[in-house]
Design an enzyme around this catalytic site. Structure first.
Site, mmCIF file in Angstrom:
data_model
loop_
_atom_site.group_PDB
_atom_site.id
_atom_site.type_symbol
_atom_site.label_atom_id
_atom_site.label_comp_id
_atom_site.label_asym_id
_atom_site.label_seq_id
_atom_site.Cartn_x
_atom_site.Cartn_y
_atom_site.Cartn_z
ATOM 1 N N ASP B 92 0.859 -1.182 0.000
ATOM 2 C CA ASP B 92 0.000 0.000 0.000
ATOM 3 C C ASP B 92 0.898 1.236 0.000
ATOM 4 O O ASP B 92 2.129 1.128 0.031
ATOM 5 C CB ASP B 92 -0.958 -0.028 1.197
ATOM 6 C CG ASP B 92 -0.227 0.022 2.518
ATOM 7 O OD1 ASP B 92 1.011 0.173 2.533
ATOM 8 O OD2 ASP B 92 -0.889 -0.099 3.559
ATOM 9 N N GLY B 94 0.910 3.671 2.271
ATOM 10 C CA GLY B 94 1.195 4.191 3.598
ATOM 11 C C GLY B 94 0.148 5.172 4.092
ATOM 12 O O GLY B 94 0.074 5.467 5.288
ATOM 13 N N GLY B 95 -0.680 5.684 3.174
ATOM 14 C CA GLY B 95 -1.658 6.696 3.552
ATOM 15 C C GLY B 95 -2.631 6.205 4.623
ATOM 16 O O GLY B 95 -2.900 6.919 5.593
ATOM 17 N N GLY B 221 -11.407 3.351 0.565
ATOM 18 C CA GLY B 221 -12.419 4.096 1.314
ATOM 19 C C GLY B 221 -13.693 3.340 1.581
ATOM 20 O O GLY B 221 -14.679 3.934 2.023
ATOM 21 N N ASP B 271 -7.640 -7.895 0.124
ATOM 22 C CA ASP B 271 -6.742 -8.094 1.263
ATOM 23 C C ASP B 271 -7.512 -7.709 2.500
ATOM 24 O O ASP B 271 -8.420 -6.868 2.446
ATOM 25 C CB ASP B 271 -5.503 -7.198 1.170
ATOM 26 C CG ASP B 271 -5.804 -5.786 1.634
ATOM 27 O OD1 ASP B 271 -6.462 -5.046 0.867
ATOM 28 O OD2 ASP B 271 -5.439 -5.422 2.770
ATOM 29 N N HIS B 340 -5.178 -21.618 9.659
ATOM 30 C CA HIS B 340 -6.480 -22.146 9.247
ATOM 31 C C HIS B 340 -7.271 -21.091 8.471
ATOM 32 O O HIS B 340 -7.821 -21.371 7.403
ATOM 33 C CB HIS B 340 -7.307 -22.616 10.439
ATOM 34 C CG HIS B 340 -8.744 -22.756 10.054
ATOM 35 N ND1 HIS B 340 -9.231 -23.857 9.398
ATOM 36 C CD2 HIS B 340 -9.786 -21.869 10.115
ATOM 37 C CE1 HIS B 340 -10.495 -23.657 9.086
ATOM 38 N NE2 HIS B 340 -10.861 -22.468 9.512
#
Lengths: 376, 376
Positions: B92, B94-95, B221, B271, B340
């Site tokens: 990402d 970092g924001g 967002g 993710d 798991h």
């Protein structure tokens, strides 16, 4: 349980052998990873078996008795079934943890009353009920109930405590003979030599323990803060008295150096939390010395953790990465260090065994002790 | 980076495809385990690869920038070398972490000034330097710098924030074009659609992002506290605008139900910390529903964790044992649950892919959502 000696060293009292149990064979000298509450902290059972290749692990009766409790372990069909470990297990008697962990404990001739360190609930351990407890846990090797004296310990207390331990042993053996294994495989009971650091007490205790002709014998009450030389002196004295044809287990020992010296004195079995506990704090034991991986000097050292190591972690991760994990307090740091250290400890005892068999143990040991003891 | 569509579902917008990168192929839809500080918490890289078989993992630029820091990562030769993961990595910008973790942050047109949550030290992220940072980290997929608006967010702020994000994107792309990969493999840059929960802002943002014709596009967002229906509405709207022939990444999503619904809306990449974070708290996701393993009901359930599960932990440990580990606060509990859960999440997206290709995704999804959402 059978113990067979394969080779005795000419220049020391070191021996190579094996112990046969219903859960498999243990090559000695052996180091037993400590699986306090039914888990070797931070390591999957698969990796204890396939990566470290430990022949046997420990369980702590005090911890298992409190959590998950005997009812659950019995319902599971014993600890092997409960924690999915199908090789041998040794359990201590719970005495040591009662003294080091429990609250408001009270020792009597009968046993120990104590309050759980977890919830304050009241419990008692006796010579009889720790045998019953270990029957339920289903350890391949059970330990007799003893009091582990602190160091220093005045003579009168050490003598009285040893006498209580001997008395408890008799009661343990009676209850052991009165009861049967619960899960269809054999269990052995090891008595424990006490006597603090007093030669006459250690001698008397070793003779008493030897007279019982048990499957194996343990030495307790050492590695509790006394100088190493005193520990070796007591170990040597006791090993000279304990039967030659039975395994000897030095409880709670120790550093790599302690293990090598004690093998030379005739010890066959070891356990210690050091490789896992110190591992979780960033200390790595290697054949070239001790690493504090948190030190800044490792921050840009991109060499492998241990390029001669046997664990997969040694060949996968770098020192800089492992240091980063410790600095960032990531779980994986403790997981890697624990695996590495146990793998190293198992390498150390296996390499000792190899050199005993090959006949050059003493020379190898002398060099190895210098290496393993230095700080990198 | 290439994206190839293998199959589009007839009854939904679901797609099966694959992304080719210099570190290997990613089959989509894909779930990407989150490896915040260069480690997926509690799991060895070997097991992410061999047991979970994840095609790609995430790293968080904010965390990696602070620890171990760019100098160490660059010296190591990039994150893949540093953490011994040779499959694709996405970072990402970092924001998001600056907003959720850092102290005393200040947003300007230029970027964000903030103080480290670790030691209070002062730093700044800008459109340009997060690109440079991700060049040094060496992610296969880099993310543009954005502001992730909270929910609820008033219209004026959402609009202004979106405009800043679009402006930052232009600057990110300029710096991306001005710089080269450092380690000999290609890197892609994904822009991020913002606009909170406002249809007109989301539409405008999606059109703006689509116009850049990037290798892939992300939706940010969402999953920040808004009702799921609103998340799906925005996702559907945006997927209808983003290019069909580029992968679509819905950031930070979500529950198994969220993932299935979003796949149906045309999302290819996910993710979320949920499988690992909730796993460390004792929540297990299975194809039959959600288990809180700490509940007393599991204390004497000696059935396997998940007898249909793909991970070795599913076939090795029982629910009663796993509960014991959580009650006793043993590291192994979180390790098992994390493995798991990630294994289940990967199964879920792979099974989705299989059903998209076989043509019965919608029917399967309808049944599966009922199963995975119930509490066991």
């Amino acid at each position: 349980m059978n113990f067979k000696l394969v080779k005795s060293d000419d220049k020391s009292s070191a021996r190579a052998g094996f112990i046969e149990t219903d859960h498999g064979t243990i090559e000695t000298p052996i180091f037993m990873p400590v699986g306090t509450a039914g888990t070797v902290k931070g390591i999957h059972q698969r990796d204890i078996k396939e990566d470290i290749n430990a022949d046997i692990i420990l369980g702590n009766t005090y911890h298992l008795y409190l959590r998950p409790g005997l009812e659950i372990i019995e319902k599971a069909g014993g600890l092997h079934k409960f924690n999915a470990w199908n090789r041998p297990i040794l359990t201590d008697s719970g005495g040591y943890q009662v003294y080091s962990l429990a609250d408001r404990r009270k020792l009597t001739e009968e046993g120990v009353l104590f309050h759980s360190h977890i919830d304050g609930s009241r419990h008692s351990f006796s010579a009889e009920n720790v045998i019953e407890t270990q029957r339920i846990i289903g350890a391949d090797i059970m330990m007799a109930f003893d009091e582990c004296t602190p160091y220093p310990c005045d003579y009168d207390y050490a003598k009285k405590s040893m006498e209580i331990t001997h008395n408890w042993l008799k009661r343990c053996m009676i209850r052991f003979d009165e009861t049967e294994p619960k899960y269809g495989y054999q269990q052995s009971l090891f008595p424990i030599v006490q006597g603090s650091t007093y030669r006459d007490l250690r001698k008397f205790s070793a003779e008493t323990i030897a007279s019982h002709n048990s499957d194996g014998n343990a030495i307790g009450g050492l590695s509790v803060g006394e100088p190493h030389e005193l520990m070796y002196e007591m170990t040597e004295l006791v090993c000279g008295i304990l039967p030659h044809d039975k395994p000897r287990y030095l409880m709670g020992v120790g550093t790599p150096e302690n293990i090598l010296e004690s093998i030379a004195l005739g010890i066959d079995m070891f356990d210690c939390v050091m490789p896992t506990r110190n591992g979780r704090n960033g200390m790595l034991f290697t054949k070239n010395g001790i690493i504090n991986i948190k030190n800044k000097k490792w921050q840009d050292d991109f060499s492998l953790i241990d390029d001669e190591g046997n664990s997969f972690v040694d060949q996968q991760y770098t020192k800089a990465y492992l240091r980063h994990l410790f600095v960032a307090k990531e779980m994986l740091g403790g997981m890697i260090a624990s695996l590495h250290n146990l793998s190293f400890y198992l390498w150390l005892v296996r390499e000792s065994r190899k050199h005993i068999i090959e006949g050059d143990f003493s020379e190898w040991k002398g060099k190895m002790i210098i290496n393993v003891s230095q700080r990198l």
